[in-house]
Design an enzyme around this catalytic site. Sequence first.
Site, PDB file in Angstrom:
ATOM      1  N   ARG A 114       0.804  -1.226   0.000  1.00  0.00           N
ATOM      2  CA  ARG A 114       0.000   0.000   0.000  1.00  0.00           C
ATOM      3  C   ARG A 114       0.837   1.276   0.000  1.00  0.00           C
ATOM      4  O   ARG A 114       0.566   2.210  -0.752  1.00  0.00           O
ATOM      5  CB  ARG A 114      -0.920   0.055   1.244  1.00  0.00           C
ATOM      6  CG  ARG A 114      -2.204  -0.675   1.094  1.00  0.00           C
ATOM      7  CD  ARG A 114      -2.652  -1.192   2.435  1.00  0.00           C
ATOM      8  NE  ARG A 114      -1.707  -2.188   2.864  1.00  0.00           N
ATOM      9  CZ  ARG A 114      -1.771  -3.483   2.536  1.00  0.00           C
ATOM     10  NH1 ARG A 114      -2.776  -3.908   1.847  1.00  0.00           N
ATOM     11  NH2 ARG A 114      -0.847  -4.347   2.913  1.00  0.00           N
ATOM     12  N   THR A 115       1.818   1.320   0.876  1.00  0.00           N
ATOM     13  CA  THR A 115       2.537   2.599   1.022  1.00  0.00           C
ATOM     14  C   THR A 115       3.269   2.939  -0.271  1.00  0.00           C
ATOM     15  O   THR A 115       3.154   4.049  -0.797  1.00  0.00           O
ATOM     16  CB  THR A 115       3.502   2.537   2.219  1.00  0.00           C
ATOM     17  OG1 THR A 115       2.763   2.143   3.371  1.00  0.00           O
ATOM     18  CG2 THR A 115       4.131   3.894   2.478  1.00  0.00           C
TER      19      THR A 115
ATOM     20  N   LYS B 115      26.388  -3.551  -2.336  1.00  0.00           N
ATOM     21  CA  LYS B 115      27.852  -3.408  -2.449  1.00  0.00           C
ATOM     22  C   LYS B 115      28.441  -2.726  -1.226  1.00  0.00           C
ATOM     23  O   LYS B 115      29.628  -2.423  -1.184  1.00  0.00           O
ATOM     24  CB  LYS B 115      28.194  -2.588  -3.701  1.00  0.00           C
ATOM     25  CG  LYS B 115      27.685  -3.196  -4.999  1.00  0.00           C
ATOM     26  CD  LYS B 115      28.028  -2.260  -6.167  1.00  0.00           C
ATOM     27  CE  LYS B 115      27.416  -2.751  -7.467  1.00  0.00           C
ATOM     28  NZ  LYS B 115      27.555  -1.755  -8.536  1.00  0.00           N
TER      29      LYS B 115
ATOM     30  N   ARG C 193      11.537   3.948   2.868  1.00  0.00           N
ATOM     31  CA  ARG C 193      11.205   2.964   3.918  1.00  0.00           C
ATOM     32  C   ARG C 193      12.435   2.124   4.182  1.00  0.00           C
ATOM     33  O   ARG C 193      13.094   1.656   3.247  1.00  0.00           O
ATOM     34  CB  ARG C 193      10.057   2.063   3.489  1.00  0.00           C
ATOM     35  CG  ARG C 193       9.947   0.840   4.396  1.00  0.00           C
ATOM     36  CD  ARG C 193       8.702   0.056   4.208  1.00  0.00           C
ATOM     37  NE  ARG C 193       7.530   0.808   4.604  1.00  0.00           N
ATOM     38  CZ  ARG C 193       6.298   0.302   4.588  1.00  0.00           C
ATOM     39  NH1 ARG C 193       6.095  -0.940   4.191  1.00  0.00           N
ATOM     40  NH2 ARG C 193       5.265   1.042   4.955  1.00  0.00           N
TER      41      ARG C 193
ATOM     42  N   HIS D  57       5.759   5.943  11.467  1.00  0.00           N
ATOM     43  CA  HIS D  57       5.136   5.813  10.141  1.00  0.00           C
ATOM     44  C   HIS D  57       4.125   6.978  10.016  1.00  0.00           C
ATOM     45  O   HIS D  57       2.917   6.779  10.004  1.00  0.00           O
ATOM     46  CB  HIS D  57       4.440   4.461  10.032  1.00  0.00           C
ATOM     47  CG  HIS D  57       4.113   4.031   8.625  1.00  0.00           C
ATOM     48  ND1 HIS D  57       4.133   4.898   7.541  1.00  0.00           N
ATOM     49  CD2 HIS D  57       3.752   2.823   8.125  1.00  0.00           C
ATOM     50  CE1 HIS D  57       3.793   4.230   6.445  1.00  0.00           C
ATOM     51  NE2 HIS D  57       3.559   2.974   6.770  1.00  0.00           N
TER      52      HIS D  57
HETATM   53  N1  ASP Z   1       1.867  -1.539   6.693  1.00  0.00           N
HETATM   54  C1  ASP Z   1       2.137  -1.085   8.040  1.00  0.00           C
HETATM   55  C2  ASP Z   1       3.623  -0.786   8.216  1.00  0.00           C
HETATM   56  O1  ASP Z   1       4.358  -0.811   7.266  1.00  0.00           O
HETATM   57  C3  ASP Z   1       1.613  -2.013   9.079  1.00  0.00           C
HETATM   58  C4  ASP Z   1       2.208  -3.394   9.123  1.00  0.00           C
HETATM   59  O2  ASP Z   1       3.095  -3.738   8.326  1.00  0.00           O
HETATM   60  O3  ASP Z   1       1.787  -4.155   9.990  1.00  0.00           O
HETATM   61  O4  ASP Z   1       4.023  -0.505   9.327  1.00  0.00           O
END
Ligand code: ASP
Length: 335
Positions: free
Chosen positions: A70-71, A102, A123, A151
């Site tokens: 999703r993100t 590397k 991320r 987050h």
């Molecule tokens: N998608 C959310 C996160 O990246 C929640 C999860 O992974 O549980 O933190």
Amino acid sequence: MANNWEKPSLEQIEKFEGKDVLSAPQFSKAELDVIMNVAAYYEQALLEKRILKDMEGKVMASLFYEPSTRTRLSFETAMLRLGGTVITVAESPTNQTSSTAKGETMHDGITVIDGYADVIVIRSPQKGAADVAAQAAKHPIINAGDGAGQHPTQALLDIYTILKEKGTLQGLKVTLLGDLKFGRTVHSLVDFLAIYGCELVLVSPEELKMPEEITKSLRDRGVKVEETSDLKKALSTSDVLYVTRIQRERFTDPAVYEKVKDAFIVDEEMISGCKKGMIILHPLPRVNEISVGVDKYEGAKYFEQAYNGLYVRMALLALTTGSVVLFRPHRKTVG
Ligand code: ASP
């Protein structure tokens, strides 16, 4: 929400230009209001099928060093819907395809990518990684999750969803359930809930309690925080239930994960006595902490919540790069 937004002033919008989005505590209530309004404006624009050019000619670097559906995809869609383009690194610690494999440091990698992109979404499994990136980059860095840290963009879309569903957050009782120790979404969300005047109920296995420094800082700010294991009782008075996944990837001892993984399951029986109108949210992915039977409950809003991420991320990309075209008409599509 979509047809109920207030136009922020140019001055309010310009304050975001060049700013990073690193953690929840950086935002004031006034700034949250601007983000919510700009997100609602973009939601309306998409519902009206407008073609947006706000970020035409701009490039977003999407750097995901940990799994994401999703993100990453909502950020990339957000950029494309705003007329911009996207470059991507999507890898995991065990399947590296970039020069990280590397031995390149985060600082060096970001310094280079900063020369290609106008905004960088990152991320990482490392807590604090986005802060390191922000020191290396001249362009805005948006933290899309740093280990068990923060987050903030998820928490912003959570707030947007609650506002959309309940009309207000003031005085709501929100129960946060599951992995409150490693769950980065709740670490960011509690800050915003505190700003909006919510009451909090925390329910988790003993091993996965909310870190003490977070509960202490909430209580020091005057937030009512209750910790309990009686989920059913909590639900009888809650306006929002926010469920989280047990973060298996953060456990060093698999035996501890096995012990706690099914400690709380939200099923039809569990929500049978919940407060009328209670909504259920989850940042997703779900494993089995919410049974599929709950999906048909009218307050189950976790999929809508994921859709809302698109509007909020459009707002963040456009605001931080100074691209919000709120003062010029958009070209309209036909149909
Ligand atoms: N998608 C959310 C996160 O990246 C929640 C999860 O992974 O549980 O933190």
